[in-house]
Every structure is written in C-alpha cells, then in structure tokens.
Design an enzyme around this catalytic site. Structure first.
Site, PDB file in Angstrom:
ATOM      1  N   ASP A 161       0.837  -1.205   0.000  1.00  0.00           N
ATOM      2  CA  ASP A 161       0.000   0.000   0.000  1.00  0.00           C
ATOM      3  C   ASP A 161       0.870   1.253   0.000  1.00  0.00           C
ATOM      4  O   ASP A 161       1.805   1.363   0.806  1.00  0.00           O
ATOM      5  CB  ASP A 161      -0.910   0.043   1.219  1.00  0.00           C
ATOM      6  CG  ASP A 161      -1.921  -1.090   1.249  1.00  0.00           C
ATOM      7  OD1 ASP A 161      -2.186  -1.654   0.170  1.00  0.00           O
ATOM      8  OD2 ASP A 161      -2.421  -1.405   2.337  1.00  0.00           O
ATOM      9  N   ASP A 190      -0.275  -3.513  -4.523  1.00  0.00           N
ATOM     10  CA  ASP A 190      -1.606  -3.666  -3.950  1.00  0.00           C
ATOM     11  C   ASP A 190      -2.345  -2.341  -4.078  1.00  0.00           C
ATOM     12  O   ASP A 190      -2.419  -1.775  -5.152  1.00  0.00           O
ATOM     13  CB  ASP A 190      -1.509  -4.141  -2.504  1.00  0.00           C
ATOM     14  CG  ASP A 190      -2.851  -4.666  -1.973  1.00  0.00           C
ATOM     15  OD1 ASP A 190      -3.766  -4.885  -2.774  1.00  0.00           O
ATOM     16  OD2 ASP A 190      -2.973  -4.847  -0.756  1.00  0.00           O
ATOM     17  N   ASP A 194      -5.524   2.614   1.381  1.00  0.00           N
ATOM     18  CA  ASP A 194      -6.333   1.592   2.051  1.00  0.00           C
ATOM     19  C   ASP A 194      -6.653   1.973   3.491  1.00  0.00           C
ATOM     20  O   ASP A 194      -5.794   2.514   4.213  1.00  0.00           O
ATOM     21  CB  ASP A 194      -5.609   0.252   2.049  1.00  0.00           C
ATOM     22  CG  ASP A 194      -5.766  -0.484   0.718  1.00  0.00           C
ATOM     23  OD1 ASP A 194      -6.239   0.134  -0.244  1.00  0.00           O
ATOM     24  OD2 ASP A 194      -5.386  -1.669   0.650  1.00  0.00           O
ATOM     25  N   ARG A 243     -11.487  -0.604  -7.613  1.00  0.00           N
ATOM     26  CA  ARG A 243     -11.362  -0.039  -6.266  1.00  0.00           C
ATOM     27  C   ARG A 243     -11.049   1.457  -6.316  1.00  0.00           C
ATOM     28  O   ARG A 243      -9.981   1.906  -5.904  1.00  0.00           O
ATOM     29  CB  ARG A 243     -10.293  -0.773  -5.444  1.00  0.00           C
ATOM     30  CG  ARG A 243     -10.575  -2.254  -5.290  1.00  0.00           C
ATOM     31  CD  ARG A 243      -9.602  -2.920  -4.326  1.00  0.00           C
ATOM     32  NE  ARG A 243      -9.890  -4.349  -4.191  1.00  0.00           N
ATOM     33  CZ  ARG A 243      -9.260  -5.168  -3.355  1.00  0.00           C
ATOM     34  NH1 ARG A 243      -8.305  -4.691  -2.559  1.00  0.00           N
ATOM     35  NH2 ARG A 243      -9.579  -6.447  -3.291  1.00  0.00           N
TER      36      ARG A 243
END
Length: 516
Positions: A161, A190, A194, A243
């Site tokens: 992240d 990734d 987040d 996302r």
C-alpha cells in the site's frame, strides 16, 4: 480482451519520464502544511490539525523522519516534519524511543498523534516505501509523492500500500499527494490508499492516484464494517483497474473527482456501504459505480455527475452496476459544509490542483483553481516572506558570544568553547555519537530561538535532539537535525542541546542563542 496493466502503462510512464527529466514531477514549492485547513470528514470528531502548534523540523531521510517522531517529549507532542528529497529503503532504519514505534521497511506512524508530514523544497518522494498509519490520530500528510510500493518481489513495504491505515485510526487528512504504482497485483503491487479495521474520519483531497490495479479500499473484508466517514474530493483517478474506491460498510462522500480510464470498475459500494456521489466527471471508463464481485449490496445517492464514454456491463448474480442511467437508492446526510464545482469543469480544475507539486492550489467552488491564502494561525509564509532555511541564522544578537559553556563529554581536539566563538572552522564533538553541550550566563537570560550549525563536511550527522532548560529540566523542544529551533520564550541561566541520536560523530561548530 483487456490488456495487462503493465502494457497499458507504457505511454503513461514515458510521459512521466519526460516530465521528470524536465523537473516537472519534482517541482514542489516550499509549502507549510494545512495552508487552508482540513476539509470533509476530517473536520469532524474534533477536527484534524496535525502538528500545528508544535516544533517544525526538516528531514531528508526516512531515518530522520523516525528520529523526529522518537525525539519528541511524548507520543502526542505536536510536530511538523518538512521532508525534502527521496526517501527509500537505503536511508530508512528503525529508531527506538518512548514516543515512537518505528520499522525499517516503511514510514511507521504507530501509536502516535498530532503529526504533519509535508513535502517542501525540490520535492519529497517516497520511493518503493509506503506510509503506514496504525493506532494513531490527528495525522496530516501533504505535498508528497509515494510510488511503486510492493507487497511481493523486492523490496517490499507496507503490504504493497502506498498509504495504509488500520487499527483504531482517527482523523487523517491526506492532501495534494501523488500515489502511483507501475502495475497490478501480478506485478507485486496492492492498493494506493487503504483503510481497514476501525479507521474513521478521513479525507483524501486534491490528490492523483494512477497506474495501479487497485485504487484503494475501506474495509479489508465483507465483515470489516467498522470503517467509514471518508471524503474523497478533487482527486484524479487515472488508469486504475478497480477499487476507486471499494467500500465495505460505512459512509463515503465523493465529489468533484475526475475518474479517467477505470478499466474494470470504479466506486464499488458493497456490504451495506453508502456512497454519496456528487458532481464527478467519469471518462473513458467501465462500470464506474455499483456493487461488484459480491452479492452483499451497497447503495448510493447520485447527483450532478457526468458520464463521458462510460460503458456498463449487464447485471448478474455478483454484479449490480448503477448504469447506464444511475439513480439514487439511498440518502446520505453530510454533516460538514462544502461547495461543489460544476461537473463540466472538474477535469480542468483537477488538472490544475491535484497532486504533489501543485503549490497546494485548491478550487474556489466556481471552477477556478486558487492558491490558498494563509490565515493568521497558518504557518505558510507569503511570497515576499519566504520560509527561513534551517541553516539561515535568525536576526538579532547571538547571545552565545561572550557566554560560558560546558557539556557531558568532548572528543579529543575539540572544546565546549568552540560552539560560542563565532568561528565555523572550530567545533565541539561528544566522546561518542551522543552527548550534550550547554551555553550558560551569569544571570537569567531570555531565549526563544537557537541555531545549531554543523561543521563543514558533517552536515546531516545530527539525528534526534532535545533542547532543555538546565535549571528546571523542562524540554523546550525536540526533533531531528541541525538548524534553527524555536520555542516559547523562556528566562534561564543555562540551555542545553542534547544529541540523542546521530549517524556518525556530530560536529557542532556553533550553538547560537537568540532572544527573538
């Protein structure tokens, strides 16, 4: 068939390389944090002010960032860390202390509060090194680039992240950042942004997220519904597979964002989440809003959005796209004030404001980017009053000249008196890498600023420090690195500079003291 992310990046990365060669990507002005204040949900729950009111220090390595956190009087002592240069695995080590809990493979903001990290000067780039916020509150991250953070391959950092938050995080404002990868999960990356395990009251504003398989998520699984109250505004999402973001439970507000080249899906509201989606511009994308890859539905309230060349898939057991004619299926009450730009001008406004190095420009709500005007309590200087460089001496009389001095130890060939002789060619060093040196007077003297000047060739050696009123033991300031250090004016007879961390043998040429 959709091309792999790595292939679709070729043109984008070529453009970035040209920009870097011309100095565009890293052209960041001197900027103090929070010039116009937090926005969105970060203003709730008591607000988000970061390190306002505390010491400001400069860092050029990840180790120095950790030293600044560890050098504070306590884990909640406010601090603003101005970052310049490239922060990477090679210059980031773990630092220990009572006010910090750091790690060598990431910038670790753990079990702390009241911290601002802001890029200044020629730019702050966190290269293959993520920023991890855990069990912390009141954090500002501003005007930095975080790129190519991996969860697999080498080196790895922060679970892949760029910025990751988890475990009881409250009140985080991430503003004017550039978060980017160079591929998807198969290439080792990734999420860019987040939030999981009870993370609340977060705002992401005026930022660029690009070239990644995953933009970010709220909630790590369908059962992780303890997150929410997140605002996304005036951000650019570009060349993202999915996302943008993924929402599991909670409430999120998206307004005035520009979504461009969302390749698989965009705002994915699921597992009971509610998304308020206002005046955004969706362009050249697929399935930009809905519930995807699950049968646990979320909901949305939509108004004022523009869908420019957006394609929609058909509904299925695990897919419920909001289009081709998105309609609201819930209502969301927003507790903070905000002004909407018309969706038609969002691409232009976001292009002029979003990302690091944009001078902290913001929208005025009338489709016109503006440079924020600092308020009376904001630390950003005016254009005619540039931020002092840490090596520039303050104005006024250096009170150390003619005073006395002592310390805890001194290396051979050095002297305590060398720090108050006005001669940069002489210096004091401790017997090891840490130690203290003091300036003292025969009667009470008012001091509110000191300037620690390192001898030529030793610049950057000093790490964590404390400034102490020797008579009372009170810590007047703490931080990392040499330079100008300010604190509330105090009357004392002896002031001590304690070096508690260093990358070698410190050489203090001058310990200057000033009344104002």
């Amino acid at each position: 068939m959709r091309r792999p992310v790595a292939l679709r990046l070729h043109a984008a990365l070529a453009t970035m390389a040209v920009a870097a060669a011309t100095g565009v990507v890293l052209s960041m002005p001197e900027a103090a944090a929070a010039a116009s204040g937090a926005t969105g949900y970060a203003t709730q729950n008591g607000g988000t002010t970061g390190g306002a009111g505390g010491q400001t220090v400069r860092a050029t390595t990840g180790t120095q960032i950790h030293q600044a956190l560890c050098g504070r009087a306590g884990s909640s002592t406010p601090i603003t860390i101005e970052v310049e240069g490239t922060i990477n695995h090679g210059n980031t080590t773990k630092v220990s202390g009572d006010s910090c809990s750091t790690a060598a493979d990431k910038i670790e903001l753990k079990q702390i509060s009241n911290v601002t990290i802001v890029g200044v000067g020629n730019g702050a780039v966190f290269d293959q090194l993520g920023i991890h916020i855990r069990e912390s509150s009141n954090i500002i991250i501003q005007n930095v680039t975080v790129r190519n953070v991996k969860k697999s391959g080498s080196p790895t950092s922060n679970g892949g992240d760029a910025i990751g938050m988890e475990s009881g995080v409250r009140n985080v404002w991430v503003d004017h950042t550039t978060l980017e990868a160079s591929g998807g999960e198969s290439e080792g990356y990734d999420g860019l942004f987040d939030m999981k395990n009870d993370t609340q009251y977060v705002t992401l504003s005026y930022s660029t997220l690009r070239n990644s398989g995953r933009g970010g998520l709220i909630g790590s699984s369908e059962s992780d519904r303890s997150n929410g109250y997140v605002t996304f505004h005036h951000n650019l999402y570009e060349n993202i597979d999915s996302r943008a973001p993924l929402l599991r439970g909670g409430i999120a507000h998206m307004y005035n964002n520009h979504y461009k080249s969302l390749n698989e899906s965009g705002i994915n509201s699921r597992a009971g989440a509610k998304a308020k989606v206002d005046n955004n511009y969706f362009e050249d994308s697929k399935d930009v809003l809905g519930t995807f890859y699950t049968d646990q539905a979320g909901s949305w309230q939509v108004s004022g959005n523009i869908y420019d060349n957006v394609t929609w898939s058909g509904p299925g057991e695990d897919n419920n796209p909001a289009g081709p004619d998105p309609q609201s299926n819930t209502t969301v009450s927003i507790p903070y004030p905000y002004t909407l730009d018309d969706a038609s001008c969002v691409p232009e406004v976001v292009s002029g404001t979003a990302g690091a190095g944009k001078g902290l420009r913001v929208s005025d709500g009338n489709c016109s980017p503006q440079t924020p005007t600092p308020g009376p309590s904001d630390p950003t200087p005016s254009p005619t009053d540039p931020t002092p460089d840490p090596t520039d001496p303050p104005s006024g009389t250096n009170l150390s000249i003619g005073a006395g001095s002592d310390g805890t130890s001194k290396a051979g060939g050095t002297s305590y008196g060398n720090v108050r002789d006005g001669d940069m060619s002489t210096y004091w060093s401790p017997a090891g890498s840490t130690g203290s040196v003091s300036v003292k007077w025969g009667s009470a003297t008012t001091v509110s600023r000191i300037n620690i000047r390192e001898a030529a060739g030793s610049e950057g050696t000093i790490g964590a420090y404390r400034v102490v009123d020797h008579g009372t033991g009170a810590v007047l300031a703490s931080g990392s690195g040499a330079g100008v250090i300010t604190f509330p004016a105090v009357s004392l007879e002896k002031i001590t500079f304690q070096i508690t961390g260093a990358s070698g043998t410190p050489k203090v040429a001058e310990f200057e003291t000033y009344a104002g």
